[in-house]
Design a protein around this motif. Sequence first.
Motif, PDB file in Angstrom:
ATOM      1  N   ALA A  30       1.040  -1.258   0.010  1.00 48.90           N
ATOM      2  CA  ALA A  30       0.128   0.000   0.089  1.00 48.90           C
ATOM      3  C   ALA A  30       1.166   1.293  -0.104  1.00 48.90           C
ATOM      4  O   ALA A  30       0.812   2.150  -0.788  1.00 48.90           O
ATOM      5  N   ASN A  31       1.862   1.118   0.699  1.00 48.71           N
ATOM      6  CA  ASN A  31       2.865   2.458   0.881  1.00 48.71           C
ATOM      7  C   ASN A  31       3.666   2.589  -0.295  1.00 48.71           C
ATOM      8  O   ASN A  31       3.905   3.860  -1.014  1.00 48.71           O
ATOM      9  N   TYR A  32       3.956   1.540  -0.944  1.00 47.69           N
ATOM     10  CA  TYR A  32       4.835   1.603  -2.011  1.00 47.69           C
ATOM     11  C   TYR A  32       4.183   2.253  -3.193  1.00 47.69           C
ATOM     12  O   TYR A  32       4.649   2.940  -4.316  1.00 47.69           O
ATOM     13  N   LEU A  33       2.610   1.824  -3.339  1.00 46.78           N
ATOM     14  CA  LEU A  33       1.780   2.324  -4.506  1.00 46.78           C
ATOM     15  C   LEU A  33       1.457   3.893  -4.185  1.00 46.78           C
ATOM     16  O   LEU A  33       0.762   4.541  -4.836  1.00 46.78           O
ATOM     17  N   ALA A  34       1.930   4.516  -3.097  1.00 48.78           N
ATOM     18  CA  ALA A  34       1.728   6.006  -2.638  1.00 48.78           C
ATOM     19  C   ALA A  34       2.879   6.484  -2.387  1.00 48.78           C
ATOM     20  O   ALA A  34       3.101   7.475  -1.640  1.00 48.78           O
ATOM     21  N   ALA A  72       7.555   7.733   2.140  1.00 46.48           N
ATOM     22  CA  ALA A  72       8.782   7.125   1.628  1.00 46.48           C
ATOM     23  C   ALA A  72       8.621   5.646   1.241  1.00 46.48           C
ATOM     24  O   ALA A  72       7.740   4.940   1.715  1.00 46.48           O
ATOM     25  N   CYS A  73       9.189   5.139   0.431  1.00 44.75           N
ATOM     26  CA  CYS A  73       9.023   3.852  -0.292  1.00 44.75           C
ATOM     27  C   CYS A  73       9.727   2.814   0.612  1.00 44.75           C
ATOM     28  O   CYS A  73      10.631   3.204   1.192  1.00 44.75           O
ATOM     29  N   PRO A  74       8.931   1.694   1.046  1.00 44.86           N
ATOM     30  CA  PRO A  74       9.415   0.933   1.708  1.00 44.86           C
ATOM     31  C   PRO A  74      10.646  -0.009   1.200  1.00 44.86           C
ATOM     32  O   PRO A  74      10.859  -0.049   0.017  1.00 44.86           O
ATOM     33  N   GLY A  75      11.543  -0.410   2.237  1.00 46.37           N
ATOM     34  CA  GLY A  75      12.586  -1.069   1.730  1.00 46.37           C
ATOM     35  C   GLY A  75      12.443  -2.420   1.393  1.00 46.37           C
ATOM     36  O   GLY A  75      11.194  -3.038   1.749  1.00 46.37           O
ATOM     37  N   GLN A  76      13.165  -3.007   0.686  1.00 40.39           N
ATOM     38  CA  GLN A  76      13.257  -4.425   0.163  1.00 40.39           C
ATOM     39  C   GLN A  76      13.504  -5.331   1.355  1.00 40.39           C
ATOM     40  O   GLN A  76      14.475  -5.133   2.021  1.00 40.39           O
ATOM     41  N   SER A  99      13.023   0.895  -8.627  1.00 41.69           N
ATOM     42  CA  SER A  99      13.247   1.076 -10.030  1.00 41.69           C
ATOM     43  C   SER A  99      12.079   0.553 -10.938  1.00 41.69           C
ATOM     44  O   SER A  99      11.986  -0.723 -10.873  1.00 41.69           O
ATOM     45  N   LEU A 100      11.428   1.467 -11.615  1.00 41.45           N
ATOM     46  CA  LEU A 100      10.449   0.897 -12.111  1.00 41.45           C
ATOM     47  C   LEU A 100      10.468   0.834 -13.821  1.00 41.45           C
ATOM     48  O   LEU A 100      11.454   1.279 -14.380  1.00 41.45           O
ATOM     49  N   PRO A 101       9.737  -0.214 -14.301  1.00 44.04           N
ATOM     50  CA  PRO A 101       9.848  -0.464 -15.724  1.00 44.04           C
ATOM     51  C   PRO A 101       9.539   0.791 -16.486  1.00 44.04           C
ATOM     52  O   PRO A 101       8.595   1.524 -15.995  1.00 44.04           O
TER      53      PRO A 101
END
Length: 558
Positions: free
Chosen positions: A216-220, A354-358, A367-369
């Motif tokens: 959810a966080n990644y998509l926002a 902030a984007c979540p870490g892996q 890194s997006l396509p």
Amino acid sequence: MHLPQALIALLAATSALALPQVTKQGRYLFTPDGNRFYIKGVSYQQQGTVSASGVPGAFPEPTDFIDPLVDAQGCARDLPYITSLKANAIRVYSVNSSLNHDSCMNAFSQAGIYIILDLAIPVTGSINRAQPAWTTGLLDVYTATIDAFLQYDNLLAVNVGNEVVNSDATTESAPFIKAAARDIKAYLASKNSGALVGYASTDGSDTTDDWRDPLANYLACDSEATSLDLYGLNNYRWCGSTGSFDTSYASTVAAYSNYPIPAYFSEFGCVQDLPRLWNEVPVLYGSQMIGEWSGGLAFSYFPAVGGYGLVNISSDNTSVITGSDWSLLQSEFSNVTFIESPAESAAPATSPVACPGQNSSFLASTSLPPTPDAAKCACFRDSAFSCPYTGSPTNTDIQGDLFNYVCNALGQQGANCSIIAANGTTGTYGILADCDAVTQLSWAFSYYYELSNRNAQACDFSGNATANNSITTDMANSAASACLAAVPSGGVFTPTASSAGPSGTGGSTGPNPSSGSGSGSGGGSHSGASAWRTEAGMVGAVAASAVAAVIGAVIALL
Ligand SMILES: *[C@@H]1O[C@H](CO)[C@@H](O)[C@H](O)[C@H]1NC(C)=O
Ligand SMILES: *[C@@H]1O[C@H](CO)[C@@H](O)[C@H](O)[C@H]1NC(C)=O
Ligand SMILES: *[C@@H]1O[C@H](CO)[C@@H](O)[C@H](O)[C@H]1NC(C)=O
Ligand SMILES: *[C@@H]1O[C@H](CO)[C@@H](O)[C@H](O)[C@H]1NC(C)=O
Ligand SMILES: *[C@@H]1O[C@H](CO)[C@@H](O)[C@H](O)[C@H]1NC(C)=O
Ligand SMILES: *[C@@H]1O[C@H](CO)[C@@H](O)[C@H](O)[C@H]1NC(C)=O
Ligand SMILES: *[C@@H]1O[C@H](CO)[C@@H](O)[C@H](O)[C@H]1NC(C)=O
Ligand SMILES: *[C@@H]1O[C@H](CO)[C@@H](O)[C@H](O)[C@H]1NC(C)=O
Ligand SMILES: *[C@@H]1O[C@H](CO)[C@@H](O)[C@H](O)[C@H]1NC(C)=O
């Protein structure tokens, strides 16, 4: 110029009828009068054909669909029922963009009902969680659907996926979902559309799933341009008499307490006991929820696998049969009073998180396509391939076999298929990973042909390829560089409508409704062609350095 009075009156009446655009401000939805807009309605799509999924616990996914918005009589039959719910929205999971939707869309509009429209279609038109990619073929399906629906004033939102991610491993799909949101958002803006861009997530379990909230966080996260406008959660946690705010919703409310964009339940309605009491409805629209949540959609108007149907349709399709499941929902929905807080002027602005870490439960790279680039794919197809694929453009079984075969064969030559592979974990996207299967197979065949020194027998592939020796290796090389030079810098750009070209395999299943209690699922994806994207075919790649000298065409560049 003086307009006749009658015409003026007519224009006034028409514009009064037009549904106002719903917009987002911070984490809330608003109508132009500054009031909060809460989604209240049902999912509206007949069940497609499903076969057993073969995966224990996984919900079966449909292989076809019935477009509910082309059935004028069906819509006319159902509209009074949906209106009697005091609903303001329906969700539709798949439509056929080449058909006419005027009658249904106009009827719903006149009844004040918005449409939340999923863009994916089963099997070839959705992001395939088993082999995720964001391709020209998928982009075409999505933009064609948008083009068909932009004319309607009641298009509230479009979803770029439904339940694509449903496990730790499938979080590798997230970069493709986010890229789809980015490109569809840019596309809608280029058309001056105010439709919101959404995604519908399956829920997880608080104890066993760590991926729901990072997703959810990644998509926002990161930037407005790559964030959703509207987040949907398919939530089945409240089961009738055993449900309560504390046991069913409190943890969800807490998990999303800092979420920056509007969120709603894109499906709800646990079927543990029938008829459903729908006693979650007053809580969903009540003060404990509305700090973040903006309502929801009961699943499902039509009968659906799992016993979720609110109504039955008579065998001659002329009448609707309801029972107490329906009348209980009707009385709960009718009784909702929306809480008008905050006012739009008081709604705080928000920024992407902030984007979540892996980590092991969330694999997605930030890194997006790139934007699928049909012009690039066509350029390669037209000028850079000495051994083009000439087999069936649409048979994904044959294509899958051929991918496996040729990528294996390349592996034995010390080469590989990474040019046509995408990996959302490493964030690496081959320069032809967004292309259709015809382009990708043509690349792999031509690569193999060049590596084999244009040995005539190396361009056959069971009769699926035909050498074109009028394209010399030098010509192929310079054509390939010209094709790449024309790609917009950074690879991200505003897509234009229907890119043509062979329809891609790219994605897979999608849509259709349904969710099992708690962990639902319904349509995100479906396994398509083969294992080639997993690079299994490349494992055999050893030595063979003798061949390395013969890297021709395309290859030298790539
Ligand atoms: C859309 O409808 C057309 C015309 O009936 C049909 O040929 C086509 O196969 C349909 N497309 C999908 C994806 O169902
Ligand atoms: C009823 O509608 C369904 C879904 O649109 C359709 O598949 C079916 O053929 C229809 N049946 C009759 C008798 O018209
Ligand atoms: C719809 O039909 C199914 C199967 O016959 C039945 O189990 C269900 O109770 C019916 N629902 C309604 C609302 O009539
Ligand atoms: C209708 O809503 C009111 C106020 O929220 C509540 O007191 C009442 O119990 C509700 N009635 C039903 C039938 O749910
Ligand atoms: C992965 O990170 C998320 C936060 O983004 C966290 O909630 C989760 O517990 C982590 N999972 C593991 C296995 O470390
Ligand atoms: C071979 O490639 C040339 C140059 O692109 C093209 O004009 C020609 O049609 C191709 N021949 C065949 C048989 O496809
Ligand atoms: C695939 O081939 C490319 C180019 O020869 C090379 O750079 C890359 O490391 C190879 N990838 C794998 C997974 O072997
Ligand atoms: C293409 O390849 C498939 C799979 O190897 C094979 O079954 C088929 O016969 C081939 N098609 C043609 C036209 O030769
Ligand atoms: C992507 O790369 C990761 C890490 O190398 C690997 O584990 C995964 O299998 C790859 N995914 C695909 C689809 O090839």
